[in-house]
Design an enzyme around this catalytic site. Sequence first.
Site, PDB file in Angstrom:
ATOM      1  N   LYS A 196       0.848  -1.191   0.000  1.00 52.52           N
ATOM      2  CA  LYS A 196       0.000   0.000   0.000  1.00 52.52           C
ATOM      3  C   LYS A 196       0.887   1.246   0.000  1.00 52.52           C
ATOM      4  CE  LYS A 196      -4.508   1.131   2.066  1.00 52.52           C
ATOM      5  NZ  LYS A 196      -5.322   0.899   0.858  1.00 52.52           N
ATOM      6  N   LEU A 252      -4.361  -5.376  -3.890  1.00 51.63           N
ATOM      7  CA  LEU A 252      -4.154  -5.122  -2.470  1.00 51.63           C
ATOM      8  C   LEU A 252      -4.964  -6.146  -1.676  1.00 51.63           C
ATOM      9  CD1 LEU A 252      -2.971  -3.062  -0.355  1.00 51.63           C
ATOM     10  CD2 LEU A 252      -5.286  -2.141  -0.272  1.00 51.63           C
TER      11      LEU A 252
END
Length: 278
Positions: free
Chosen positions: A145, A201
Site C-alpha cells: 500500500k 491489495l
Amino acid sequence: MQNLGYYNGRYDLIENMMIPMSDRVHWFGDGVYDATCARNYRIMSLDEHIDRFFNSAQLLNIHLGFTKEYLAELLQELVLKLDEGDLFVYWQVTRGGKGLRSHCYDSEEKANLWITITPEKVTKIDKKFKLTMMEDKRYRYCNIKTLNLIPSVLAAQLAKEKGCDETVLYRGDIVTECAHSNIHILKDGKFITHPADEYILPGIARAHLIEACRALNIPVEERAFTLDELFVADEVIVSSSGDLCNSAYELDGRAIGEKDEATLGKIQQYIVETWLEA
C-alpha cells in the site's frame, strides 16, 4: 476538533499543519499508508490494518521506529479528540529525509509518521454501484500500500467523469481490482475473488467477506476471473473499508449482477451483524 492532522508528535487542525520540504514524500512518494473507518469512536479492524501497514513498510525496507501497540494506542487516543465518532482514519509513514534530494536512502533513518482524521460515514450496504473500466497499467507491487497512487487517481477520476462509483481494472482479460476497492463475483452460489498476489491489495474487507462466506457455508474460490465472467456473474460485489459489501448493477452501460440477491443478502446481513454492529 473538527478534524486532526498529526506529524511526528505535533497535531492540530489539518489546515494548520506544515510538513518539511526535506521529507522524501515530496520528491518520490516514498512511503506506505493504511486507512480504515471509525464508528462511534471505535476504529474498525484496527489490528488487521496495522498488520498490513507494517507488512507494507517491511516490503519497502522502511524503518518505522515504533511498535504496533504504540501505533494502535496513538490512533485511538487521537480519534477521541474529534467532535464526532464516525470518522475516516488515515495514517502513513514516509522514509524520513533530512538532506537534499537523492534517490538513495539511509535504511536506518527513522520514518516520519503522518495521521489525518476526518468525519466520514461508511457507505450504506444497500447502495448499488455503477461501474466503468480501464486497463490496469500499474506495476507489480499492488500488494504494497504505497503512496504512489497516480494510476488509482486516474481511474477514480474516470469514474467521476462518467458518473460512476468505481472503475474496474483489468490486465488482458483478467479482472484485478478497482481504483480503491476489491471486486468479487457470485456465480452458481460460489464467491469468487482474485487471489491475494502482487496484482491486488489484500483488502481487509475482502478478508471479512471470505470469512463471512465460509461461516455461511458459501464456497469460496480465490482465483483469477475474466471480464466475460464478470459480465455474466450472478452478483458483482465491491468492497473496501468504506464500502464493505456493495453490489453493482451496471458496467459501461451493460447490466450486470442482480441475479442472486438471496445469497448476497445473507453475506451483507452477516457483515452488518458481525462487523458493523459488533
